[in-house]
Scaffold this active site. Structure first.
Site, PDB file in Angstrom:
ATOM      1  NE  ARG A 172      -3.548  -2.513   0.314  1.00 22.50           N
ATOM      2  CZ  ARG A 172      -3.122  -3.659  -0.237  1.00 22.50           C
ATOM      3  NH1 ARG A 172      -2.045  -3.688  -1.006  1.00 22.50           N
ATOM      4  NH2 ARG A 172      -3.767  -4.765  -0.037  1.00 22.50           N
ATOM      5  CB  SER A 221      -8.292  -1.714   4.525  1.00 29.31           C
ATOM      6  OG  SER A 221      -8.681  -3.020   4.175  1.00 29.31           O
ATOM      7  CD  GLU A 291      -5.060   0.348   3.071  1.00 23.33           C
ATOM      8  OE1 GLU A 291      -4.688  -0.535   3.862  1.00 23.33           O
ATOM      9  OE2 GLU A 291      -5.694   0.110   2.029  1.00 23.33           O
TER      10      GLU A 291
HETATM   11  C1  LIG Z   1     -15.663  -1.691  -0.532  1.00 22.62           C
HETATM   12  C2  LIG Z   1     -14.194  -1.392  -0.717  1.00 22.62           C
HETATM   13  C3  LIG Z   1     -13.311  -2.436  -0.893  1.00 22.62           C
HETATM   14  C4  LIG Z   1     -11.940  -2.178  -1.079  1.00 22.62           C
HETATM   15  N1  LIG Z   1     -11.084  -3.222  -1.250  1.00 22.62           N
HETATM   16  C5  LIG Z   1      -9.773  -2.990  -1.456  1.00 22.62           C
HETATM   17  C6  LIG Z   1      -8.852  -4.068  -1.662  1.00 22.62           C
HETATM   18  O1  LIG Z   1      -9.220  -5.232  -1.687  1.00 22.62           O
HETATM   19  N2  LIG Z   1      -7.546  -3.780  -1.861  1.00 22.62           N
HETATM   20  C7  LIG Z   1      -7.090  -2.500  -1.856  1.00 22.62           C
HETATM   21  O2  LIG Z   1      -5.878  -2.289  -2.048  1.00 22.62           O
HETATM   22  N3  LIG Z   1      -7.919  -1.454  -1.660  1.00 22.62           N
HETATM   23  C8  LIG Z   1      -9.246  -1.661  -1.452  1.00 22.62           C
HETATM   24  N4  LIG Z   1     -10.095  -0.613  -1.256  1.00 22.62           N
HETATM   25  C9  LIG Z   1      -9.548   0.755  -1.199  1.00 22.62           C
HETATM   26  C10 LIG Z   1      -9.516   1.502  -2.545  1.00 22.62           C
HETATM   27  O3  LIG Z   1     -10.506   0.990  -3.429  1.00 22.62           O
HETATM   28  C11 LIG Z   1      -8.143   1.444  -3.205  1.00 22.62           C
HETATM   29  O4  LIG Z   1      -7.155   2.047  -2.404  1.00 22.62           O
HETATM   30  C12 LIG Z   1      -8.144   2.149  -4.566  1.00 22.62           C
HETATM   31  O5  LIG Z   1      -6.922   1.874  -5.210  1.00 22.62           O
HETATM   32  C13 LIG Z   1      -8.311   3.664  -4.466  1.00 22.62           C
HETATM   33  O6  LIG Z   1      -8.520   4.158  -5.766  1.00 22.62           O
HETATM   34  P1  LIG Z   1      -9.397   5.449  -6.029  1.00 22.62           P
HETATM   35  O7  LIG Z   1      -9.400   5.721  -7.481  1.00 22.62           O
HETATM   36  O8  LIG Z   1     -10.750   5.316  -5.403  1.00 22.62           O
HETATM   37  O9  LIG Z   1      -8.545   6.547  -5.277  1.00 22.62           O
HETATM   38  P2  LIG Z   1      -9.049   7.661  -4.242  1.00 22.62           P
HETATM   39  O10 LIG Z   1      -9.683   7.007  -3.075  1.00 22.62           O
HETATM   40  O11 LIG Z   1      -9.838   8.684  -4.958  1.00 22.62           O
HETATM   41  O12 LIG Z   1      -7.656   8.285  -3.799  1.00 22.62           O
HETATM   42  C14 LIG Z   1      -6.753   7.526  -3.016  1.00 22.62           C
HETATM   43  C15 LIG Z   1      -5.356   8.142  -3.159  1.00 22.62           C
HETATM   44  O13 LIG Z   1      -4.918   7.946  -4.494  1.00 22.62           O
HETATM   45  C16 LIG Z   1      -4.576   9.199  -5.083  1.00 22.62           C
HETATM   46  N5  LIG Z   1      -4.928   9.145  -6.506  1.00 22.62           N
HETATM   47  C17 LIG Z   1      -6.107   8.805  -7.065  1.00 22.62           C
HETATM   48  N6  LIG Z   1      -6.018   8.885  -8.406  1.00 22.62           N
HETATM   49  C18 LIG Z   1      -4.762   9.288  -8.688  1.00 22.62           C
HETATM   50  C19 LIG Z   1      -4.048   9.577  -9.884  1.00 22.62           C
HETATM   51  N7  LIG Z   1      -4.608   9.466 -11.099  1.00 22.62           N
HETATM   52  N8  LIG Z   1      -2.758   9.978  -9.786  1.00 22.62           N
HETATM   53  C20 LIG Z   1      -2.139  10.106  -8.579  1.00 22.62           C
HETATM   54  N9  LIG Z   1      -2.770   9.864  -7.412  1.00 22.62           N
HETATM   55  C21 LIG Z   1      -4.059   9.455  -7.473  1.00 22.62           C
HETATM   56  C22 LIG Z   1      -5.373  10.254  -4.305  1.00 22.62           C
HETATM   57  O14 LIG Z   1      -4.746  11.509  -4.360  1.00 22.62           O
HETATM   58  C23 LIG Z   1      -5.329   9.651  -2.917  1.00 22.62           C
HETATM   59  O15 LIG Z   1      -4.106   9.958  -2.300  1.00 22.62           O
HETATM   60  C24 LIG Z   1     -11.467  -0.848  -1.068  1.00 22.62           C
HETATM   61  C25 LIG Z   1     -12.373   0.211  -0.910  1.00 22.62           C
HETATM   62  C26 LIG Z   1     -13.725  -0.053  -0.724  1.00 22.62           C
HETATM   63  C27 LIG Z   1     -14.674   1.106  -0.568  1.00 22.62           C
END
Ligand SMILES: Cc1cc2nc3c(=O)[nH]c(=O)nc-3n(C[C@H](O)[C@H](O)[C@H](O)COP(=O)(O)OP(=O)(O)OC[C@H]3O[C@@H](n4cnc5c(N)ncnc54)[C@H](O)[C@@H]3O)c2cc1C
Length: 298
Positions: A172, A221, A291
Site C-alpha cells: 500500500r 480498509s 491507510e
Molecule cells: C468496498 C471497498 C473495498 C476495497 N477493497 C480494497 C482491496 O481489496 N484492496 C485495496 O488495495 N484497496 C481496497 N479498497 C480501497 C480503494 O478501493 C483502493 O485504495 C483504490 O486503489 C483507491 O482508488 P481510487 O481511485 O478510489 O482513489 P481515491 O480514493 O480517490 O484516492 C486515493 C489516493 O490515491 C490518489 N490518486 C487517485 N487517483 C490518482 C491519480 N490518477 N494519480 C495520482 N494519485 C491518485 C489520491 O490523491 C489519494 O491519495 C477498497 C475500498 C472499498 C470502498
C-alpha cells in the site's frame, strides 16, 4: 467568488465551483472543494497545469474509494480525470490503460479478452490511478506485480514514465507525492481461457459480498496491517466491532472498515477511527496507521 477562480485557464473539460466532495467519495461525507476540474484528456490537463494561477493547491482524486474528505472541504483545485482517461487497449499480452479507468472494468475487459493476471482488481472499487498510487492489492496479488510502467505528470506538466522499482512500490505504498498525477499505465498479463477467467471474477465478487460491506458507504480498509498482523484482528480483540460514534460505525462484517450508516460527518468517522486506534494501542500495544487518505480541512 475569490479572485483566483476568475483567472482559471480556458479548458475543454468542466470546472465545478464549491463542488460537494461527498458526491465524489464512497463515504458520502466531506465539505466542498473550491473547484473541481474534470479534464477531458491529457492535452486538456496539460493546458490547465501550464496556465493555472500560481500557488493554488492542486489535488487529484480517483473514485474516492480510499478517501475521507474532511468537513471543512478542500482549498484549491481538485482534479478528477474525465472520460478521455478511461481507455483500455490491448497489445498482445500487455494492456495500456488510462488512469481514470475503473479497476473493475479493467479486470472484466481483460477477462473478456482472455487475459489473466489482473483478476484481483475486480473487487477494488477504485481507478487505475488510485491503484497505482496505493499499490492496491488483495488475494496475495498487488498492482506492482503486473505494472510495467506508469506515466506520471508533475504540476509543471512534465511527464515521466516510471517503473514499479522507480515508484518504490511496496505494501500500500509508492513514493508518489500528492502533486504527482498518474495519467496512464501499462500492465503485463498472460493468455488464459476467457470463460475460466470470467468465472473466477464472479467468484471473487461473490466472496466479497460475504466478507465486506461492499454496498455500504465505506472507504475500504481503514488501517494498514502492521507487519505480521491483521489490523481487523487487533480491532476485534480491542472490542471495537460494531462500535458507534454518532452515525459512524465500525463494520460488524469486517471490522477494519468504517461505515457511514446514515448521515454522519467526516469528523465522526475520523474521531471513531482515532478511538479505535487508542483502544488497540491499550489492548495490544500496536499503533495502527491510517491507510485511508484524509484530505482537506477539519
Ligand atoms: C468496498 C471497498 C473495498 C476495497 N477493497 C480494497 C482491496 O481489496 N484492496 C485495496 O488495495 N484497496 C481496497 N479498497 C480501497 C480503494 O478501493 C483502493 O485504495 C483504490 O486503489 C483507491 O482508488 P481510487 O481511485 O478510489 O482513489 P481515491 O480514493 O480517490 O484516492 C486515493 C489516493 O490515491 C490518489 N490518486 C487517485 N487517483 C490518482 C491519480 N490518477 N494519480 C495520482 N494519485 C491518485 C489520491 O490523491 C489519494 O491519495 C477498497 C475500498 C472499498 C470502498
Amino acid at each position: 467568488m475569490t479572485d483566483w477562480r476568475q483567472s482559471l485557464p480556458t479548458v475543454r473539460g468542466r470546472y465545478s465551483f464549491d463542488a460537494v466532495m461527498a458526491d465524489q467519495t464512497w463515504f458520502r461525507v466531506g465539505g466542498a472543494a473550491d473547484v473541481l476540474f474534470k479534464p477531458i484528456d491529457l492535452g486538456d490537463l496539460l493546458t490547465f497545469l501550464k496556465n493555472r494561477p500560481a500557488d493554488i493547491p492542486v489535488h487529484v482524486v480517483g473514485a474516492g474509494s480510499n478517501l475521507l474528505v474532511r468537513d471543512g472541504g478542500i482549498r484549491g483545485v481538485v482534479i478528477r480525470l474525465g472520460r478521455g482517461f478511461a481507455t483500455v487497449e490491448r497489445e498482445g499480452n500487455e494492456i495500456e490503460v488510462g488512469a481514470g479507468a475503473l479497476d473493475r472494468t479493467v479486470a472484466m475487459t481483460c477477462g473478456e479478452w482472455g487475459l489473466s493476471g489482473l483478476e484481483f482488481l475486480v473487487g477494488v472499487p477504485g481507478t487505475i490511478g488510485g491503484a497505482v498510487k496505493m499499490n492496491a492489492g488483495c488475494y496475495g496479488a498487488e498492482t506492482k506485480d503486473r505494472l510495467i510502467w506508469a506515466d506520471v505528470l508533475d504540476l509543471s506538466g512534465k511527464l515521466q514514465r516510471l517503473t514499479p522499482g522507480e515508484l518504490e512500490m511496496a505494501y500500500r505504498h509508492t513514493n508518489l507525492q500528492p502533486d504527482q498525477i498518474v495519467v496512464r499505465a501499462r500492465f503485463q498479463c498472460e493468455p488464459g481461457n476467457s470463460d475460466e477467467i470470467m468465472q473466477r471474477l464472479n467468484t471473487l465478487l461473490a466472496e466479497r459480498e460475504v466478507s465486506q460491506p461492499v454496498r455500504g458507504r465505506t472507504g475500504g480498509s481503514t488501517f494498514r496491517n502492521p507487519e505480521g498482523h491483521s489490523a481487523w484482528k487487533l480491532i476485534d480483540e480491542a472490542g471495537c466491532r460494531g462500535l458507534m460514534l454518532g452515525q459512524a460505525q465500525v463494520s460488524e462484517k469486517h471490522c477494519n472498515f468504517l461505515l457511514n450508516t446514515d448521515a454522519c460527518t467526516a469528523g465522526d468517522l475520523e474521531e471513531l477511527g482515532e478511538a479505535v486506534r487508542q483502544r488497540v494501542k491499550v489492548t495490544s500495544g500496536y499503533d495502527l496507521q491510517w491507510e485511508i487518505i484524509r484530505l482537506g480541512q477539519l
